[in-house]
Design a protein around this motif. Structure first.
Motif, PDB file in Angstrom:
ATOM      1  N   ALA A  25     -38.947  26.515  81.813  1.00  9.19           N
ATOM      2  CA  ALA A  25     -37.528  25.828  81.233  1.00  9.19           C
ATOM      3  C   ALA A  25     -37.531  25.676  79.931  1.00  9.19           C
ATOM      4  N   LEU A  26     -38.649  25.102  79.467  1.00 10.20           N
ATOM      5  CA  LEU A  26     -39.093  24.914  77.861  1.00 10.20           C
ATOM      6  C   LEU A  26     -38.860  26.114  77.313  1.00 10.20           C
ATOM      7  N   ALA A  27     -39.594  27.289  77.618  1.00  5.14           N
ATOM      8  CA  ALA A  27     -39.769  28.520  77.125  1.00  5.14           C
ATOM      9  C   ALA A  27     -38.221  29.216  76.913  1.00  5.14           C
ATOM     10  N   GLU A  28     -37.582  28.895  77.883  1.00  4.53           N
ATOM     11  CA  GLU A  28     -36.205  29.628  77.982  1.00  4.53           C
ATOM     12  C   GLU A  28     -35.234  28.762  77.033  1.00  4.53           C
ATOM     13  N   LEU A  29     -35.320  27.329  77.424  1.00  3.76           N
ATOM     14  CA  LEU A  29     -34.195  26.589  77.188  1.00  3.76           C
ATOM     15  C   LEU A  29     -34.356  25.423  76.035  1.00  3.76           C
ATOM     16  N   GLY A  30     -35.549  25.546  75.722  1.00  2.00           N
ATOM     17  CA  GLY A  30     -36.028  24.456  74.578  1.00  2.00           C
ATOM     18  C   GLY A  30     -35.976  23.000  75.318  1.00  2.00           C
ATOM     19  N   TRP A  31     -36.392  22.224  74.330  1.00  5.69           N
ATOM     20  CA  TRP A  31     -36.600  20.801  74.846  1.00  5.69           C
ATOM     21  C   TRP A  31     -35.580  20.330  75.477  1.00  5.69           C
ATOM     22  N   ALA A  32     -34.256  20.356  74.515  1.00  6.19           N
ATOM     23  CA  ALA A  32     -32.931  19.507  74.837  1.00  6.19           C
ATOM     24  C   ALA A  32     -32.576  20.014  76.315  1.00  6.19           C
ATOM     25  N   GLY A  33     -32.789  21.208  76.558  1.00 11.34           N
ATOM     26  CA  GLY A  33     -32.298  21.808  77.788  1.00 11.34           C
ATOM     27  C   GLY A  33     -32.980  21.488  78.987  1.00 11.34           C
ATOM     28  N   SER A  34     -34.381  20.856  78.908  1.00 14.99           N
ATOM     29  CA  SER A  34     -35.240  20.937  79.894  1.00 14.99           C
ATOM     30  C   SER A  34     -35.279  19.549  80.559  1.00 14.99           C
ATOM     31  N   THR A  35     -34.320  19.087  81.142  1.00 20.51           N
ATOM     32  CA  THR A  35     -34.045  17.928  81.836  1.00 20.51           C
ATOM     33  C   THR A  35     -34.811  17.857  83.031  1.00 20.51           C
ATOM     34  N   VAL A  36     -35.338  16.749  83.721  1.00 25.64           N
ATOM     35  CA  VAL A  36     -35.791  16.844  85.380  1.00 25.64           C
ATOM     36  C   VAL A  36     -34.865  17.409  86.099  1.00 25.64           C
ATOM     37  N   ALA A  37     -33.456  17.319  86.001  1.00 24.59           N
ATOM     38  CA  ALA A  37     -32.663  17.828  86.928  1.00 24.59           C
ATOM     39  C   ALA A  37     -32.683  19.217  86.892  1.00 24.59           C
ATOM     40  N   VAL A  38     -32.649  19.883  85.814  1.00 23.32           N
ATOM     41  CA  VAL A  38     -32.810  21.450  85.494  1.00 23.32           C
ATOM     42  C   VAL A  38     -34.130  21.833  85.937  1.00 23.32           C
ATOM     43  N   VAL A  39     -35.090  21.370  85.962  1.00 24.47           N
ATOM     44  CA  VAL A  39     -36.414  21.706  86.284  1.00 24.47           C
ATOM     45  C   VAL A  39     -36.655  21.562  87.679  1.00 24.47           C
TER      46      VAL A  39
ATOM     47  N   TRP B 113     -35.775  26.835  63.318  1.00 19.46           N
ATOM     48  CA  TRP B 113     -36.009  27.936  64.154  1.00 19.46           C
ATOM     49  C   TRP B 113     -36.089  27.794  65.400  1.00 19.46           C
ATOM     50  N   VAL B 114     -36.640  26.689  65.979  1.00 22.84           N
ATOM     51  CA  VAL B 114     -37.053  26.170  67.247  1.00 22.84           C
ATOM     52  C   VAL B 114     -35.299  25.982  67.953  1.00 22.84           C
ATOM     53  N   ALA B 115     -34.726  25.248  67.161  1.00 24.85           N
ATOM     54  CA  ALA B 115     -33.152  24.941  67.584  1.00 24.85           C
ATOM     55  C   ALA B 115     -32.398  26.273  67.848  1.00 24.85           C
ATOM     56  N   ALA B 116     -32.761  27.197  66.999  1.00 21.66           N
ATOM     57  CA  ALA B 116     -31.961  28.544  67.133  1.00 21.66           C
ATOM     58  C   ALA B 116     -32.188  29.339  68.246  1.00 21.66           C
ATOM     59  N   THR B 117     -33.518  28.912  68.978  1.00 17.95           N
ATOM     60  CA  THR B 117     -33.713  29.765  70.221  1.00 17.95           C
ATOM     61  C   THR B 117     -32.647  29.624  71.185  1.00 17.95           C
ATOM     62  N   SER B 118     -31.970  28.322  71.049  1.00 18.41           N
ATOM     63  CA  SER B 118     -31.049  28.158  72.348  1.00 18.41           C
ATOM     64  C   SER B 118     -29.641  27.858  71.471  1.00 18.41           C
ATOM     65  N   ASP B 119     -29.365  28.387  70.504  1.00 17.25           N
ATOM     66  CA  ASP B 119     -28.190  28.123  69.731  1.00 17.25           C
ATOM     67  C   ASP B 119     -27.562  29.563  69.145  1.00 17.25           C
ATOM     68  N   PRO B 120     -26.873  30.407  69.590  1.00 20.72           N
ATOM     69  CA  PRO B 120     -26.559  31.820  69.014  1.00 20.72           C
ATOM     70  C   PRO B 120     -25.996  31.528  67.445  1.00 20.72           C
ATOM     71  N   GLN B 121     -25.226  31.000  67.400  1.00 22.64           N
ATOM     72  CA  GLN B 121     -24.570  30.935  66.161  1.00 22.64           C
ATOM     73  C   GLN B 121     -25.632  30.667  64.883  1.00 22.64           C
TER      74      GLN B 121
END
Lengths: 202, 202
Positions: A25-39, B113-121
């Protein structure tokens, strides 16, 4: 005497799955997207079961930091076995080190480093692990290269190799940098080989 | 014919302050903490005025990406003037390049850069700027080193220098790495100097 305990096995497998999913999840979604629910969802585990293993998000990612370390160690050990001997070796070692910093484990680690800049608890786990992993990777690189750190300048060029690999990992974050990277690895291997063979002063 | 227009000057100054604050906020608080409200407050600008300049957070940070580029260019130009000539030069150039990747501008860029991995714009702005900045920095490094890219291997060793600098920037993210870094810069400057003077094969 080890007696099989299915319940404990299941629990360990669930924990393992949660940690793997946390890294993915971290590698794909980054920190903000990696919540416990998502994981939990990615791991196919109920949220309650996830919280039983990791009461908070901090617990989950502190454990994930250690898990990244173990996974890196395992990956490196596996891939070190097939390295060629002879004149091809230095390039193969540099390539292995660079792959260590350009794969999904580095990507996950990078998200954690950046998140740790504004999260004191995560920062502590990450800094401790990084210091440890850094020393380990340095030692491994010396060993694989057959390099002797008591020769002046060897320590620094091996450190520089790891830093260069880290930089290549960053360059690969948003675009596929593999073609450019191959030329740099070739050149670096030549230089490193010369520097290690001739000892001091490059 | 340039006629002074105080209103426009004020507007430009406000815009400039917002962009500076956006970069500072990014470097200190990371992406999640750098909202338009936070940036406006740091800039001493009302939220309404901030939104007049940058209707959305994406607008603000797309402009901030360009601003980082300009700031890096200005910084490098200023610091290139004082570089020594003679045998000290290579080390001074390597040091300058490494400072470009270890300061607050790099830190802000890293968060983007890191924020851009999950933000297409954001990704699009960042990738475009990075390609451009990468070429510029490479050209500048060649120029400062007095290196000739038509010599085989020179392009790759200069690229490797920038990648190593980027890796050193990352190593400096969570802890002060300046002592270790100094030894690596010394050693790399020796190697780079030898490689550039003797041409091919390090």
């Amino acid at each position: 005497m080890a007696v099989r305990q299915p319940q404990q096995d299941r629990s360990r497998a669930t924990r393992q799955r949660l940690l793997e999913s946390a890294i993915e999840a971290l590698a794909e979604l980054g920190w903000a997207g990696s919540t416990v629910a998502v994981v939990a969802e990615r791991a196919g585990v109920s949220r309650g079961a996830a919280q039983h293993h990791f009461p908070t998000r901090e617990d989950l990612f502190a454990a994930a930091v250690g898990f990244v370390g173990d996974a890196r160690r395992l990956w490196t050990r596996e891939h070190s076995i097939d390295l060629p001997t002879g004149p091809e070796r230095t390039r193969a070692v540099v390539d292995l080190i660079v792959r260590l910093y350009t794969g999904p484990l580095f990507r996950a680690a990078l998200h954690m480093w950046v998140a740790a800049t504004s999260d004191p608890q995560l920062r502590e786990s990450v800094v401790t692990l990084e210091a440890h992993l850094g020393r380990e990777t340095h030692k491994l690189a010396l060993e694989l290269l057959g390099a002797d750190e008591s020769t002046p300048g060897v320590r620094e060029i091996v450190q520089a190799t790891l830093d260069m690999a880290r930089g290549l990992g960053l360059a690969n974050l948003l675009t596929d940098d593999s073609k450019r990277r191959a030329g740099i690895i070739d050149r670096w291997a030549e230089i490193l080989d010369t520097a290690l063979r001739t000892g001091v002063k490059a």
